[in-house]
Structures are given as structure tokens and as C-alpha cells.
Write a protein that holds these residues in place. Structure first.
Motif, PDB file in Angstrom:
ATOM      1  N   MET A 117       0.832  -1.198   0.000  1.00  0.00           N
ATOM      2  CA  MET A 117       0.000   0.000   0.000  1.00  0.00           C
ATOM      3  C   MET A 117       0.869   1.251   0.000  1.00  0.00           C
ATOM      4  SD  MET A 117      -2.965  -1.031  -0.376  1.00  0.00           S
ATOM      5  CE  MET A 117      -3.647  -2.681  -0.451  1.00  0.00           C
ATOM      6  N   SER A 118       1.899   1.218  -0.861  1.00  0.00           N
ATOM      7  CA  SER A 118       2.827   2.351  -0.908  1.00  0.00           C
ATOM      8  C   SER A 118       2.109   3.647  -1.290  1.00  0.00           C
ATOM      9  CB  SER A 118       3.947   2.061  -1.915  1.00  0.00           C
ATOM     10  OG  SER A 118       3.390   1.790  -3.187  1.00  0.00           O
ATOM     11  N   PHE A 119       1.003   3.550  -2.034  1.00  0.00           N
ATOM     12  CA  PHE A 119       0.269   4.754  -2.443  1.00  0.00           C
ATOM     13  C   PHE A 119      -0.284   5.488  -1.228  1.00  0.00           C
ATOM     14  CE2 PHE A 119      -4.022   6.479  -3.371  1.00  0.00           C
ATOM     15  CZ  PHE A 119      -3.650   7.566  -4.149  1.00  0.00           C
ATOM     16  N   LEU A 120      -0.963   4.760  -0.348  1.00  0.00           N
ATOM     17  CA  LEU A 120      -1.540   5.411   0.837  1.00  0.00           C
ATOM     18  C   LEU A 120      -0.451   5.887   1.796  1.00  0.00           C
ATOM     19  CD1 LEU A 120      -4.662   3.134   1.495  1.00  0.00           C
ATOM     20  CD2 LEU A 120      -4.604   5.428   0.471  1.00  0.00           C
ATOM     21  N   LYS A 121       0.632   5.114   1.878  1.00  0.00           N
ATOM     22  CA  LYS A 121       1.764   5.550   2.715  1.00  0.00           C
ATOM     23  C   LYS A 121       2.332   6.872   2.195  1.00  0.00           C
ATOM     24  CE  LYS A 121       3.691   1.301   4.665  1.00  0.00           C
ATOM     25  NZ  LYS A 121       4.632   0.243   4.305  1.00  0.00           N
ATOM     26  N   ALA A 122       2.537   6.942   0.884  1.00  0.00           N
ATOM     27  CA  ALA A 122       3.092   8.180   0.302  1.00  0.00           C
ATOM     28  C   ALA A 122       2.138   9.354   0.522  1.00  0.00           C
ATOM     29  CB  ALA A 122       3.371   7.984  -1.187  1.00  0.00           C
ATOM     30  N   LEU A 123       0.846   9.063   0.405  1.00  0.00           N
ATOM     31  CA  LEU A 123      -0.153  10.126   0.619  1.00  0.00           C
ATOM     32  C   LEU A 123      -0.055  10.728   2.019  1.00  0.00           C
ATOM     33  CD1 LEU A 123      -3.752   9.402  -0.732  1.00  0.00           C
ATOM     34  CD2 LEU A 123      -2.227  11.307  -1.243  1.00  0.00           C
ATOM     35  N   SER A 124       0.365   9.898   2.974  1.00  0.00           N
ATOM     36  CA  SER A 124       0.508  10.427   4.336  1.00  0.00           C
ATOM     37  C   SER A 124       1.975  10.740   4.654  1.00  0.00           C
ATOM     38  CB  SER A 124      -0.078   9.446   5.358  1.00  0.00           C
ATOM     39  OG  SER A 124       0.597   8.208   5.264  1.00  0.00           O
ATOM     40  N   GLY A 125       2.814  10.769   3.616  1.00  0.00           N
ATOM     41  CA  GLY A 125       4.210  11.188   3.800  1.00  0.00           C
ATOM     42  C   GLY A 125       5.053  10.186   4.557  1.00  0.00           C
ATOM     43  N   GLN A 126       4.699   8.903   4.454  1.00  0.00           N
ATOM     44  CA  GLN A 126       5.406   7.894   5.241  1.00  0.00           C
ATOM     45  C   GLN A 126       5.889   6.728   4.394  1.00  0.00           C
ATOM     46  OE1 GLN A 126       2.216   7.159   8.062  1.00  0.00           O
ATOM     47  NE2 GLN A 126       3.244   8.472   9.581  1.00  0.00           N
ATOM     48  N   ASN A 127       6.187   6.991   3.130  1.00  0.00           N
ATOM     49  CA  ASN A 127       6.630   5.906   2.263  1.00  0.00           C
ATOM     50  C   ASN A 127       8.158   5.843   2.230  1.00  0.00           C
ATOM     51  OD1 ASN A 127       6.674   3.886   0.236  1.00  0.00           O
ATOM     52  ND2 ASN A 127       6.953   5.483  -1.314  1.00  0.00           N
ATOM     53  N   LEU A 128       8.721   4.786   2.781  1.00  0.00           N
ATOM     54  CA  LEU A 128      10.177   4.662   2.826  1.00  0.00           C
ATOM     55  C   LEU A 128      10.719   3.848   1.650  1.00  0.00           C
ATOM     56  CD1 LEU A 128      10.600   4.213   6.675  1.00  0.00           C
ATOM     57  CD2 LEU A 128      10.734   6.315   5.314  1.00  0.00           C
ATOM     58  N   GLY A 129       9.835   3.205   0.890  1.00  0.00           N
ATOM     59  CA  GLY A 129      10.260   2.416  -0.267  1.00  0.00           C
ATOM     60  C   GLY A 129      10.266   3.254  -1.531  1.00  0.00           C
ATOM     61  N   PRO A 130      10.374   2.574  -2.695  1.00  0.00           N
ATOM     62  CA  PRO A 130      10.324   3.288  -3.978  1.00  0.00           C
ATOM     63  C   PRO A 130       8.968   3.973  -4.159  1.00  0.00           C
ATOM     64  CG  PRO A 130      10.691   0.907  -4.284  1.00  0.00           C
ATOM     65  CD  PRO A 130      10.479   1.119  -2.835  1.00  0.00           C
ATOM     66  N   PRO A 131       8.899   5.012  -4.989  1.00  0.00           N
ATOM     67  CA  PRO A 131       7.641   5.738  -5.137  1.00  0.00           C
ATOM     68  C   PRO A 131       6.565   4.885  -5.804  1.00  0.00           C
ATOM     69  CG  PRO A 131       9.236   6.518  -6.746  1.00  0.00           C
ATOM     70  CD  PRO A 131       9.967   5.578  -5.835  1.00  0.00           C
ATOM     71  N   PRO A 132       5.335   4.986  -5.314  1.00  0.00           N
ATOM     72  CA  PRO A 132       4.221   4.320  -6.001  1.00  0.00           C
ATOM     73  C   PRO A 132       3.925   5.036  -7.313  1.00  0.00           C
ATOM     74  CG  PRO A 132       3.391   5.718  -4.237  1.00  0.00           C
ATOM     75  CD  PRO A 132       4.896   5.753  -4.137  1.00  0.00           C
ATOM     76  N   ILE A 133       3.249   4.336  -8.211  1.00  0.00           N
ATOM     77  CA  ILE A 133       2.870   4.934  -9.498  1.00  0.00           C
ATOM     78  C   ILE A 133       1.446   4.570  -9.871  1.00  0.00           C
ATOM     79  CG2 ILE A 133       4.015   2.984 -10.689  1.00  0.00           C
ATOM     80  CD1 ILE A 133       4.385   4.832 -13.131  1.00  0.00           C
ATOM     81  N   TRP A 134       0.694   5.549 -10.302  1.00  0.00           N
ATOM     82  CA  TRP A 134      -0.547   5.320 -11.043  1.00  0.00           C
ATOM     83  C   TRP A 134      -0.614   6.432 -12.082  1.00  0.00           C
ATOM     84  CZ3 TRP A 134      -5.077   8.461 -11.198  1.00  0.00           C
ATOM     85  CH2 TRP A 134      -5.093   9.534 -10.306  1.00  0.00           C
ATOM     86  N   LEU A 135      -1.492   6.291 -13.064  1.00  0.00           N
ATOM     87  CA  LEU A 135      -1.525   7.261 -14.154  1.00  0.00           C
ATOM     88  C   LEU A 135      -2.939   7.774 -14.372  1.00  0.00           C
ATOM     89  CD1 LEU A 135       0.669   5.277 -16.725  1.00  0.00           C
ATOM     90  CD2 LEU A 135       1.438   7.037 -15.115  1.00  0.00           C
ATOM     91  N   MET A 136      -3.083   9.085 -14.454  1.00  0.00           N
ATOM     92  CA  MET A 136      -4.387   9.627 -14.799  1.00  0.00           C
ATOM     93  C   MET A 136      -4.805   9.087 -16.156  1.00  0.00           C
ATOM     94  SD  MET A 136      -4.263  13.512 -13.301  1.00  0.00           S
ATOM     95  CE  MET A 136      -2.493  13.823 -13.173  1.00  0.00           C
ATOM     96  N   ARG A 137      -6.035   8.667 -16.277  1.00  0.00           N
ATOM     97  CA  ARG A 137      -6.585   8.010 -17.481  1.00  0.00           C
ATOM     98  C   ARG A 137      -5.836   6.721 -17.821  1.00  0.00           C
ATOM     99  NH1 ARG A 137      -7.026  12.230 -22.083  1.00  0.00           N
ATOM    100  NH2 ARG A 137      -7.477  13.802 -20.523  1.00  0.00           N
ATOM    101  N   GLN A 138      -5.460   5.972 -16.760  1.00  0.00           N
ATOM    102  CA  GLN A 138      -4.750   4.706 -16.983  1.00  0.00           C
ATOM    103  C   GLN A 138      -5.651   3.645 -17.601  1.00  0.00           C
ATOM    104  OE1 GLN A 138      -3.250   3.965 -13.046  1.00  0.00           O
ATOM    105  NE2 GLN A 138      -5.114   2.993 -12.277  1.00  0.00           N
ATOM    106  N   ALA A 139      -6.973   3.808 -17.435  1.00  0.00           N
ATOM    107  CA  ALA A 139      -7.924   2.937 -18.129  1.00  0.00           C
ATOM    108  C   ALA A 139      -8.518   3.743 -19.264  1.00  0.00           C
ATOM    109  CB  ALA A 139      -9.015   2.472 -17.166  1.00  0.00           C
ATOM    110  N   GLY A 140      -7.831   3.797 -20.380  1.00  0.00           N
ATOM    111  CA  GLY A 140      -8.312   4.645 -21.467  1.00  0.00           C
ATOM    112  C   GLY A 140      -7.905   4.127 -22.822  1.00  0.00           C
ATOM    113  N   ARG A 141      -8.046   4.978 -23.811  1.00  0.00           N
ATOM    114  CA  ARG A 141      -7.958   4.563 -25.204  1.00  0.00           C
ATOM    115  C   ARG A 141      -6.598   4.029 -25.643  1.00  0.00           C
ATOM    116  NH1 ARG A 141     -10.036   8.812 -29.326  1.00  0.00           N
ATOM    117  NH2 ARG A 141     -10.203  10.219 -27.535  1.00  0.00           N
TER     118      ARG A 141
END
Lengths: 332, 332
Positions: free
Chosen positions: B1-25
Motif C-alpha cells: 500500500m505504498s500509495f496510501l503511505k506516500a499520501l501520508s508522507g510515510q513511504n520509505l520504499g520506492p515511489p508508487p505509481i498510477w496514471l491519470m486516465r490509466q484505463a483509457g484509449r
């Protein structure tokens, strides 16, 4: 000559005012002229250049004239065909360059005539290399500018080569204007806000720099207009132009603090404010005039060109307001 | 759950990734689905919402899912008819509001199903009031956004009233998503860069503030995406969202310095970089990863949505690169 004084940071009176696209469709007199011939023909006829450049001065008390022309004029020298289509705007057919000598005689002639007839300084101009090169790729104005950006990322070396060629021809074109006697040059980098910082420093700044230094070496004042001023004011100021013309996104007081005091500042009323009531126009104008009050290097202008469907009386109101209302600095 | 950790400024691992419009054309699987039915129908069918939200996870190692929906979904609750037209995009027929209860059941049902099936956090979202109100006036996406700006300057009080109504309904809509169990909310203020500072503080910020505080009061993390981040990062940070998603114009290292360390940062690769070669993608990605290396509150993303004609293999390359290349901070 408050305009030239302000450009050199030595204007002790009220701020001068001129407006980008001050000779344009919002003027009933311009619309009447435009019905008679194509835009392309108008831009290529010296007498029309003179007539239209002078049109706003019939009724508006402006402090500088800007040559009636288009940033695409450099394509005449580059030998790239283009037209202007109703509703669409410019359409460019770019395959390759075929450099033309003597392509700017209509411009030279227009400036010659104007210099005899005008009682205010005359501003010449050109598009910045990035904006022109992107236009060549894009072919027309678009919303997202993606064709040019795709080219830039797919073929960066080729894009750089294009930028170099456009830069050289732009300098030649500006020489014609300077030799004919324009009092200042404005460089329009209207599309520079479409790229991120890394691409701005690689594809925009070095070529803009070459054009700015070219004009400065000819002892002609030079203004950079960029819709990326609010983003990259420091980087633009580092080129040491005479002035920066800020886009309307920017908070002018903040931009003033970001750039050195010897660089003049121009702008930056949102052109869409001129859709509003007199009260709306007055409030937005006051905000700018107050922020710049007492500044010897300030020129009032919009943050982009006058919009074609702007009510003429609102432009008239704005010019009169800026010219005849004395705003004192807030501090005593 | 690196995404939620990063959101709260507590991610010690590599950065999480998601992409706006990742489900798209850009996804071949999405294009196949889209040939079978209208976009409007897809957005209103819970099973399609589930299927499409999960599509990118078949082949891409992403750290968060975002609900397959559109910022116009709030118009279902406002009772404003709209359609999606090929080549044109959304077309909105706005006369007046006619509030509808139970307008978001398809969304609630979709989220219920997704929460059972996903192994990553689910992001819900809404458009910011300014962006939605402007869309109502504009009727469709445009280049200069002038119809909405004209309205804003011509009838500022009426525009404010519109903003208030949209704000209230947006909060109701977000309540549905939060109660159904989304793990975070992203607010899209995609059009906020069309106004100047004065209008940004009057028409954008106060309403965005109300939505952000509404979500925070429900103890749900909230991300502000704004194409005006590079312009107004400080003002957005003052709303105290969990994170700011920066537009691609911004230099991320600079934005990091402009906002307090407890606010996470997301972004901001220019989506057009994905048109380039692997080398181009790698260089631009490295620049961002290096600037953010070691930052416990950083989430990799684009500066806007994936462009529809992006080659799928380039998106795949990007995701793999971010996930599997360890970038160490420059300082030892």
C-alpha cells in the motif's frame, strides 16, 4: 514618448499604454476594411499596412503603434506557403524551406511610410523561433498543440535543426525592420507555455536568447512577450531584454519582484476582462495600476491580444481610464 | 500500500505509481470494449465500471486504481443532460438544475464490487466546482475557454451562484463515493489555469476549499489536481490537502520547495513525453525520480491524463521503469 522612456526604466509620468492587436477586429473601421480583401493581401500591401497600423489612433489615445503584420511573415523569407482561412485562421503548408531574398519589401516600405506619418513610436515584431517552428509542424492553431509536441519528443534533433533555421531567418527579418526604423521590437513566444521546464530550457530559451541578443546588438529595445512569463519569469529576465510582457495568468506585482528592477514590465490585463462591465474593467485595471504605481519601467497592456469580439466601447473606456486617472502609490 | 503511505508522507520504499486516465484509449483492451457501446452507457453500468477500472492491472504493475468515471457524473445529480460525441467529446445541454436523488447508484454499486476485487487502493474523484461550472457554461471543451470567461466577467454574481450550487452537489456526490469505501479522493480542477490570479482567488479557490475540507472532515485523504499548480502552488497548499498533483509545466523540485513538507506531491511527467523514444522517456522520468528520490511523500504520475494515441508499449515501459529502477538521492 513615455513608451520609450518606460522601456528604458525612466518614465516619471503616468504609464504609457498600447494594446496587443490594437488594430484588429474589435474596431468597426477594421472590420469594414477586412470585408474588401483577404487577410493575406492586406498583410502584403504596404499602403494597407500603413492604414491599418494607424486605424486605432483615429479614436484611441495610445502611446505606441505596432506594425500591422503577422508573426507568419517570416514564412515569406523562409519560402513556406500559407493562407488565412475564415473561422480556421492560418493554414501552413510546410514541406521544406526555400529561402527568398527580398521577401520583406512590403514590410520595409510600410515602415518607411509609417515613420513619416506617426507621432508615436513604432513597434516592429516577430514570432520567437519556438513558436514559429511549432506552427510549421502544427500547420494551424490547435487546442493542445500535440502534433508539434509529438514531433519534438519523437525527433528532437530534427526539431532543433528547424529551430536553428527559423532563428537565422528571424534575425534577417528583424534586421529589415530595424534598418527601416522601428523604435522597438517585440518577440512573441505565444506558444512557449505548452512545454515543461526541461523542454523550455532546451527548445525555447536558447533560440529566444539568440534573437534577443541580435536585436540588442543593433541598439534596438526588445520586449519578450511570452505566455510562459508567469511560469518562467526569471529565465526570461536572464536574457536581459529591455522589457518582459507578462501573460494574464501572472500576478504583476509578484513578477515585478521576480525580475531585476532594470528590466521593464509590460501587461497584463486579461483580455476577457473587456467583456465585463465598466465596473469590472475599472477594478481589474486599478489592481494593476496600483501594483505598478510610481514604477518608471512599466507599460500598460493586455496579457494577450484584444479578443476579436470585444465591444469597442470597452476598449475605449480602458484606454481613457488608464490615460486620465492618476493612481498614486499606496505608500506615502 | 505504498500509495496510501506516500499520501501520508510515510513511504520509505520506492515511489508508487498510477496514471491519470490509466484505463483509457491507449489500451487495446479498452478500445475493443468501447467499440461495443457508447461512452455514456459505459459510465452508467456498474459492471463496466468494474471491468474498465481493472483493465490496466491485467498487464501494468500500478499501485492504485482510479474509478472508471467522468467528472461530468455530478451532472446526473444536478439533473443536467449530457452526451459524449465522437471527435467532439462531452456535449452539455445546460438550462437549469433539477436535482435528482439516487443519481449515483451505479457509482456506489461499482465501488462496492471493486472494493471486493481490487488488491490496490481505489481512488474516487470529482471535478472541482470551477471546472464543472465552467463546463456548464462552455457546453464542451474548447481552445480558449472564452464563453465561460465571458460569462464570468459579464455576470460574476450569477457565476458565483452557479459555483455554490455545484459545490453543494459535488460534496453530496463525494459522500456517496466515500461511504461506498474509496480510499482517497482526487479533485480535478483541470481548467483553473484559464483565469488570472484575481479570478483564481475569487472563483476557484473558495469553492475548491469547501470541497477539500468536506472530504477531510470524513477522514478521507484528498489530492488536488490542478493545471494551475505551477502558477499557484502556495495557494493550493494553503488548503491543506493530503497531496497536490502538479501539472507538467511545473519543475517538480521547485514545487516541492514551495509547499510544506507534510503535503505529498504527485506528478508530473508531460504525457507527450510518451510519444518519444525509450531514451526520451527514460531521461524525462529519471529527472523526476532523481528530484524526488528519498521523498516519503511522493507519488509518480503524469502531469495530465495519458493521451489517447499514446503507444501502449511506451506506457508499459514507463511503469516498469519506475517500478524496477532504484534511483538513489544525489546527496550521500
Amino acid at each position: 514618448m513615455s513608451f520609450l522612456k518606460a522601456l528604458s526604466g525612466q518614465n516619471l509620468g503616468p504609464p504609457p499604454i498600447w494594446l496587443m492587436r490594437q488594430a484588429g477586429r474589435y474596431l468597426p473601421t477594421y472590420r469594414a476594411l477586412k470585408q474588401q480583401r483577404s487577410l493575406y493581401d492586406m498583410f502584403h500591401d504596404p499602403q494597407t499596412i500603413v492604414t491599418v497600423t494607424k486605424l486605432p489612433f483615429e479614436t484611441l489615445d495610445l502611446d505606441a503603434a505596432i506594425l500591422f503584420s503577422d508573426i507568419l511573415t517570416v514564412l515569406d523569407g523562409l519560402g513556406v506557403p500559407y493562407t488565412f482561412q475564415e473561422q480556421v485562421g492560418p493554414v501552413i503548408e510546410f514541406q521544406d524551406f526555400s529561402l527568398k531574398k527580398h521577401a520583406y519589401q512590403h514590410i520595409q516600405e510600410g515602415i518607411d511610410l509609417l515613420k513619416d506619418q506617426l507621432s508615436v513610436p513604432l513597434i516592429g515584431f516577430a514570432g520567437a523561433p519556438f513558436t514559429i517552428a511549432s506552427y510549421l509542424i502544427e500547420g494551424r492553431t490547435t487546442k493542445n498543440f500535440l502534433k508539434a509536441k509529438r514531433f519534438l519528443f519523437e525527433q528532437p534533433k530534427k526539431f532543433e535543426h528547424l529551430l536553428q533555421q527559423v532563428t537565422e531567418e528571424t534575425c534577417r527579418y528583424l534586421d529589415v525592420q530595424i534598418q527601416a526604423g522601428v523604435d522597438a521590437i517585440q518577440i512573441f513566444d505565444s506558444w512557449a507555455h505548452h512545454v515543461a521546464y526541461a523542454e523550455f530550457t532546451r527548445f525555447v530559451l536558447p533560440y529566444l536568447d539568440r534573437v534577443v541578443q541580435h536585436v540588442k546588438a543593433r541598439h534596438c529595445p526588445v520586449i519578450i512577450f511570452s505566455k510562459a512569463t508567469s511560469l518562467f519569469a526569471e529565465e526570461l529576465a536572464a536574457l536581459e531584454p529591455s522589457a518582459i510582457s507578462a501573460d494574464w495568468n501572472a500576478d504583476l506585482a509578484e513578477v515585478r519582484q521576480r525580475i531585476p528592477p532594470h528590466i521593464a514590465l509590460q501587461g497584463n490585463l486579461d483580455p476577457a476582462v473587456l467583456y465585463g462591465s465598466k465596473e469590472t474593467i475599472q477594478q481589474a485595471t486599478d489592481r494593476i495600476l496600483r501594483a505598478m504605481a510610481g514604477n518608471p519601467g512599466y507599460i500598460f497592456n493586455l496579457g494577450h491580444g484584444v479578443l476579436p469580439d470585444t465591444p469597442y466601447e470597452n476598449v475605449k473606456y480602458l484606454v481613457d481610464y488608464v490615460k486620465h486617472h492618476t493612481i498614486l502609490p499606496v505608500s506615502a
